[in-house]
Design a protein around this motif. Structure first.
Motif, PDB file in Angstrom:
ATOM      1  N   HIS A 100      -9.031   2.678   9.399  1.00 33.77           N
ATOM      2  CA  HIS A 100      -7.669   3.202   9.327  1.00 33.77           C
ATOM      3  C   HIS A 100      -7.538   4.328  10.345  1.00 33.77           C
ATOM      4  CE1 HIS A 100      -3.902   4.558   7.443  1.00 33.77           C
ATOM      5  NE2 HIS A 100      -3.900   3.415   6.778  1.00 33.77           N
ATOM      6  N   HIS A 141      -5.499   5.550   0.008  1.00 35.11           N
ATOM      7  CA  HIS A 141      -5.713   4.270   0.696  1.00 35.11           C
ATOM      8  C   HIS A 141      -6.149   3.214  -0.313  1.00 35.11           C
ATOM      9  CE1 HIS A 141      -5.354   5.958   4.686  1.00 35.11           C
ATOM     10  NE2 HIS A 141      -6.154   6.948   4.342  1.00 35.11           N
ATOM     11  N   GLU A 163       0.842  -1.204   0.000  1.00 38.61           N
ATOM     12  CA  GLU A 163       0.000   0.000   0.000  1.00 38.61           C
ATOM     13  C   GLU A 163       0.867   1.241   0.000  1.00 38.61           C
ATOM     14  OE1 GLU A 163      -2.377   3.363   1.471  1.00 38.61           O
ATOM     15  OE2 GLU A 163      -0.581   2.536   2.369  1.00 38.61           O
ATOM     16  N   GLU A 164       1.951   1.192   0.801  1.00 37.79           N
ATOM     17  CA  GLU A 164       2.758   2.399   1.005  1.00 37.79           C
ATOM     18  C   GLU A 164       3.630   2.765  -0.191  1.00 37.79           C
ATOM     19  OE1 GLU A 164       2.177   4.351   3.283  1.00 37.79           O
ATOM     20  OE2 GLU A 164       1.617   3.315   5.137  1.00 37.79           O
TER      21      GLU A 164
HETATM   22 ZN   LIG Z   1      -2.144   3.082   5.602  1.00 35.40          ZN
END
Ligand SMILES: [Zn+2]
Length: 414
Positions: free
Chosen positions: A195, A363, A132-133
């Protein structure tokens, strides 16, 4: 499995034990975690997650994009699946909550539904999305699952092509596997994500839950102001075509423009490079990196027009040329309204103070929204700190978030 409100609730101590155990994997001595995608710590965390799923009697699966899932068959045979998830990778020297909280809350929801033997309209899947990052390429696993990952993106990943290829090999994955990992949209009931906020608004306003209305759109542009390099001692101030003046004046006025006319939007000048770049030369060129974000397409377009008009005005004022080069564009993504309402009802039932808000950060829900109804909630980040070992969310708020996620699953699934 009920709490003092008579509602189904997560097992808070089990949720917390998992959180503490996971936070030890790749932990740094400043209280954070270092789990870049496909690092040893990241791969260990993913294996640990599947072991927790097996221990709970859930099915476990890894798809062609390396997305790790725990699955509970609680819906009709051949029916759709509701995905709940986030990510277990971290930025370099990041915090313990970003992503991890959402994956663990998802796992906990599956365990609670399993223990109560409840039948829902759909199966449940707790998913840990790959990268994701963006150690290699942001939203890699969710984009693959959504079927929006392209060969072009794989060839030009942010972290470099060689790094991506060796990372994939380390994780036993392949590019063709990534490109074939797309889910069948007709089998997806939706995607929900818990989140941390990564900003300070919820804490400052004393709010428990932020219901995300959309993920902001983002535009990156390089602006090049071109004047004339000259002797800094002999050229009079009046006669200079000083590129620095245009770039700096633009930067200062852009802030005024945002504050005056674009509430809810942000703009950032991340760098300015002056050329040739010496004490005694009037800068002939200034290269400026501009990024701006807005919650909806109308405002994003209006903001772009206004910022470019400002850049042209400032260039003209200092007798400069202006070159504009587009460097990237992500459309704003709206979250599904039925899911937003389910989150709202859930927060109300649990007596939690909530607001509707846009997400300023990207996200996995952004990718999943392309193929199924998607929704997100935020819990408060103390001091707004994130992507840092200082990242902290009170445990009460973690519980509130996980219980709101559980309740929304029940609202949507009954
Ligand atoms: Zn995150």
């Amino acid at each position: 499995m009920g709490d003092e409100m008579g509602l189904m609730a997560i097992n808070s101590s089990r949720f917390r034990d998992d959180f503490e155990a996971l936070a030890k994997i790749g932990s740094t001595n400043d209280g954070g975690v270092h789990r870049p995608t496909f690092s040893e710590a990241h791969r260990m965390a993913r294996t640990w997650f599947l072991e927790r799923a097996y221990a709970a009697g859930l099915q476990a699966e890894v798809d062609g994009a390396g997305n790790h899932s725990a699955i509970l068959r609680c819906g009709p045979v051949g029916g759709p699946t509701l995905l709940l998830g986030s990510h277990l990778d971290s930025v370099s020297h990041g915090g313990r909550f970003d992503g991890a909280l959402g994956v663990l809350a998802a796992l906990e929801v599956l365990r609670v539904v399993q223990e109560t033997g409840l039948a829902l309209r759909f199966d449940l899947e707790a998913v840990d999305f790959t990268d994701e990052e963006g150690t290699f390429s942001g939203l890699l696993g969710s984009s693959a699952a959504a079927g929006i990952l392209t060969q072009h993106e794989l060839e030009n990943p942010r972290g470099g092509r060689a790094a991506l290829l060796s990372g994939l090999e380390l994780a036993g994955l392949s590019e063709s596997g990534l490109l074939k990992a797309s889910r069948d949209p007709s089998r997806l009931a939706g995607y929900l994500e818990l989140h941390i906020e990564q900003g300070g608004r919820l804490e400052a306003e004393g709010v428990d839950i932020g219901i995300v209305t959309g993920i902001v759109g983002l535009v990156s542009i390089t602006l090049t102001f071109i004047g004339q390099a000259d002797h800094a001692g002999t050229t009079t101030i009046e006669r200079r075509r000083d590129a620095a003046q245009g770039a700096c004046s633009f930067t200062v006025k852009a802030r005024d423009l945002l504050m005056g006319e674009f509430p809810g939007c942000v703009a950032n000048v991340g760098s300015i490079q002056f050329l040739p770049g010496a004490y005694n030369i009037v800068p002939g060129t200034a290269v400026l990196s501009l990024e701006f974000r807005a919650p909806d397409a109308e405002r994003l377009n209006r903001l772009e027009t206004a910022l470019l008009e400002l850049a042209r005005d400032e260039a003209a004022r200092f007798d400069l040329e202006l070159h504009i080069a587009s460097k990237g564009r992500h459309a704003p993504t709206l979250m599904n309204s039925t899911i937003q309402k389910a989150f709202q009802k859930s927060a109300e039932k649990r007596g939690l103070k909530h607001i509707f808000m846009a997400s300023g950060a990207g996200h996995d829900a952004q990718a999943m929204a392309f193929v199924c109804p998607a929704g997100m909630i935020f819990v408060p980040s103390i001091g707004g700190a994130s992507h840092s070992p200082r990242e902290l969310t009170r445990w009460t708020d973690c519980n509130h978030g996980a219980n709101t996620l559980l309740q929304a699953v029940l609202e949507l699934g009954r």
